[in-house]
Design an enzyme around this catalytic site. Structure first.
Site, PDB file in Angstrom:
ATOM      1  N   TRP A 101     -65.746  58.442  -7.816  1.00  0.00           N
ATOM      2  CA  TRP A 101     -65.947  59.850  -8.164  1.00  0.00           C
ATOM      3  C   TRP A 101     -65.833  60.728  -6.929  1.00  0.00           C
ATOM      4  CZ3 TRP A 101     -64.819  60.346 -12.850  1.00  0.00           C
ATOM      5  CH2 TRP A 101     -65.261  59.435 -13.824  1.00  0.00           C
ATOM      6  N   ASP A 171     -72.528  66.064  -6.055  1.00  0.00           N
ATOM      7  CA  ASP A 171     -72.370  65.651  -7.449  1.00  0.00           C
ATOM      8  C   ASP A 171     -73.530  64.702  -7.738  1.00  0.00           C
ATOM      9  OD1 ASP A 171     -71.723  64.376  -9.828  1.00  0.00           O
ATOM     10  OD2 ASP A 171     -69.733  63.713  -9.188  1.00  0.00           O
ATOM     11  N   LYS A 195     -75.000  61.508 -18.367  1.00  0.00           N
ATOM     12  CA  LYS A 195     -75.533  60.281 -17.799  1.00  0.00           C
ATOM     13  C   LYS A 195     -77.050  60.230 -18.017  1.00  0.00           C
ATOM     14  CE  LYS A 195     -71.412  59.540 -16.473  1.00  0.00           C
ATOM     15  NZ  LYS A 195     -70.686  59.870 -15.265  1.00  0.00           N
TER      16      LYS A 195
HETATM   17  C1  PLP Z   1     -69.337  60.236 -14.914  1.00  0.00           C
HETATM   18  C2  PLP Z   1     -69.230  60.874 -13.599  1.00  0.00           C
HETATM   19  C3  PLP Z   1     -68.284  61.868 -13.333  1.00  0.00           C
HETATM   20  C4  PLP Z   1     -67.268  62.325 -14.338  1.00  0.00           C
HETATM   21  O1  PLP Z   1     -67.878  63.068 -15.307  1.00  0.00           O
HETATM   22  P1  PLP Z   1     -67.061  63.837 -16.431  1.00  0.00           P
HETATM   23  O2  PLP Z   1     -68.097  64.700 -17.030  1.00  0.00           O
HETATM   24  O3  PLP Z   1     -66.527  62.798 -17.357  1.00  0.00           O
HETATM   25  O4  PLP Z   1     -65.970  64.601 -15.773  1.00  0.00           O
HETATM   26  C5  PLP Z   1     -68.292  62.458 -12.086  1.00  0.00           C
HETATM   27  N1  PLP Z   1     -69.177  62.087 -11.140  1.00  0.00           N
HETATM   28  C6  PLP Z   1     -70.081  61.121 -11.362  1.00  0.00           C
HETATM   29  C7  PLP Z   1     -71.034  60.751 -10.278  1.00  0.00           C
HETATM   30  C8  PLP Z   1     -70.142  60.492 -12.599  1.00  0.00           C
HETATM   31  O5  PLP Z   1     -71.052  59.527 -12.801  1.00  0.00           O
END
Ligand code: PLP
Length: 360
Positions: A101, A171, A195
């Site tokens: 990511w 993030d 998540k």
């Molecule tokens: C799942 C995830 C993403 C991607 O998320 P989307 O909402 O599908 O774009 C980005 N960063 C992390 C850390 C993730 O776990």
């Protein structure tokens, strides 16, 4: 069939209480005679929902007044572009690459300017967090970017990087609301909620006010400009209303559970059960350097791909769902987010012990 123990990395398990409450309110939300799915985002009922959700997340995370809370769409992946579009004034930013990511965000930033890789853990398949206490940080960086919890590899920053005064952007998709955070250390904190916080379709971005302006990269779409959303209190266009409503319920649930300190204690207790077992097992091994282990995502292997496959299949049959590791890394991964009950982890470990005995 009843509910399973769902170890999915995302979309993931939500508190049963929240789902039940939403079910009860499905046909008639608080006497409105309609579902939250059916109501105008400009209605009084929805206005109360979004305002209350914002108030609760502010309280939970102790978000200072000089930060905006934005409820957005497009997934965390869309913020990979929105971050440089809104922040790359010098067209130069630093990225710490600790997994897929972070790498995707880094690659996306390269479309908009110069993205510098400040550190990486690619040399050991992202099984650790690099030492970020004294990185070589160029003076003209607009920000330093991290992925705080690496969902796929199961690592987490235990201390934030020393950005040497640069804005920190994180993030936090897979560790959102899992433990207390000091918001003042960041310029931007954002995460997809699917998540640990709610249903897919909502991204929450917490952005320091001075980073929100019309001074964005040329060509930035109106929708991706944080100022558009901030000025409209996340109601510039139709927001993901139902998702925000469920997030609001999860915030209330976390408050009821005792807030983020209590969540952290609960998550540490759960993770310890699993890591302690892995550390003494003769069959299963954790894949992450112990000091960098995530409380949320726990990858492990047997060392034999066939046996891994057998484990995943037998676990599924026994009611433990979604234990297969990410398609790019194989093995297993148990995601044990806030809403995973402690019994889920205890029973998983019992099952692993039994599997180990049978396959010794
Ligand atoms: C799942 C995830 C993403 C991607 O998320 P989307 O909402 O599908 O774009 C980005 N960063 C992390 C850390 C993730 O776990």
């Amino acid at each position: 069939m009843g509910r399973v123990y769902n170890f999915s990395a995302g979309p993931a398990v939500l508190p049963e209480e929240v789902l039940k409450e939403a079910a009860e309110e499905m046909l008639d939300y608080k006497g409105t005679g309609m579902s939250v799915m059916e109501m105008s985002h400009r209605s009084k009922a929805f206005d109360d929902i979004i305002k209350e959700a914002e108030k609760d997340i502010r309280e939970l995370m102790n978000i200072p007044d000089n930060y905006k809370v934005l409820f957005l769409q497009g997934g965390a992946s869309q913020q990979f572009a929105a971050v440089p579009m809104n922040l790359m004034k010098n067209k130069k930013a630093g990225y710490i690459v600790t997994g897929q990511w972070a790498k995707k965000a880094y690659q996306e930033a390269k479309i908009y300017g110069e993205a510098v890789e400040l550190a990486s853990s690619a040399d050991k398949t992202f099984s650790y967090i690099p030492d970020c206490s004294d990185l070589d940080i160029p003076d003209d960086l607009d920000y330093v970017y991290i992925c705080e919890n690496n969902t796929i590899y199961g690592t987490k920053y235990k201390t934030l990087p020393n950005t040497k005064g640069k804005i920190l952007v994180a993030d936090v998709s897979s560790c959102f609301l899992s433990e207390p955070v000091d918001v003042t250390k960041y310029g931007v904190i954002y995460g997809g909620v699917q998540k640990n916080v709610g249903p897919a379709g909502v991204v929450i971005a917490i952005v320091r006010e001075d980073l929100i302006s019309d001074d964005v990269l040329e060509g930035t779409p109106t929708m991706l400009k944080w100022k558009t959303q901030a000025d409209a209190d996340s109601l510039y266009n139709t927001p993901p209303c139902y998702g925000i409503y469920i997030c609001g319920k999860v915030f209330k649930w976390i408050k009821k559970m005792g807030g983020l300190e209590a969540m952290k204690a609960h998550n540490e207790k759960k993770a310890k059960i699993l890591y302690d077992f892995l550390d003494q097992s003769k069959l299963f091994k954790g894949t992450v350097e112990p000091k960098d282990r995530s409380l949320m995502n726990v990858p492990f292997i047997t060392g034999d791909a066939e046996l891994d496959k057998k484990f995943v299949a037998e676990a599924k049959a026994a009611g433990f769902e979604n234990l297969k590791g990410h398609r790019t890394v194989g093995g297993m991964r148990a995601s044990i987010y806030n809403a995973m009950p402690i019994e889920g982890v205890e029973k998983l470990v019992e099952f692993m012990k039994k599997f180990e005995a049978e396959n010794a």
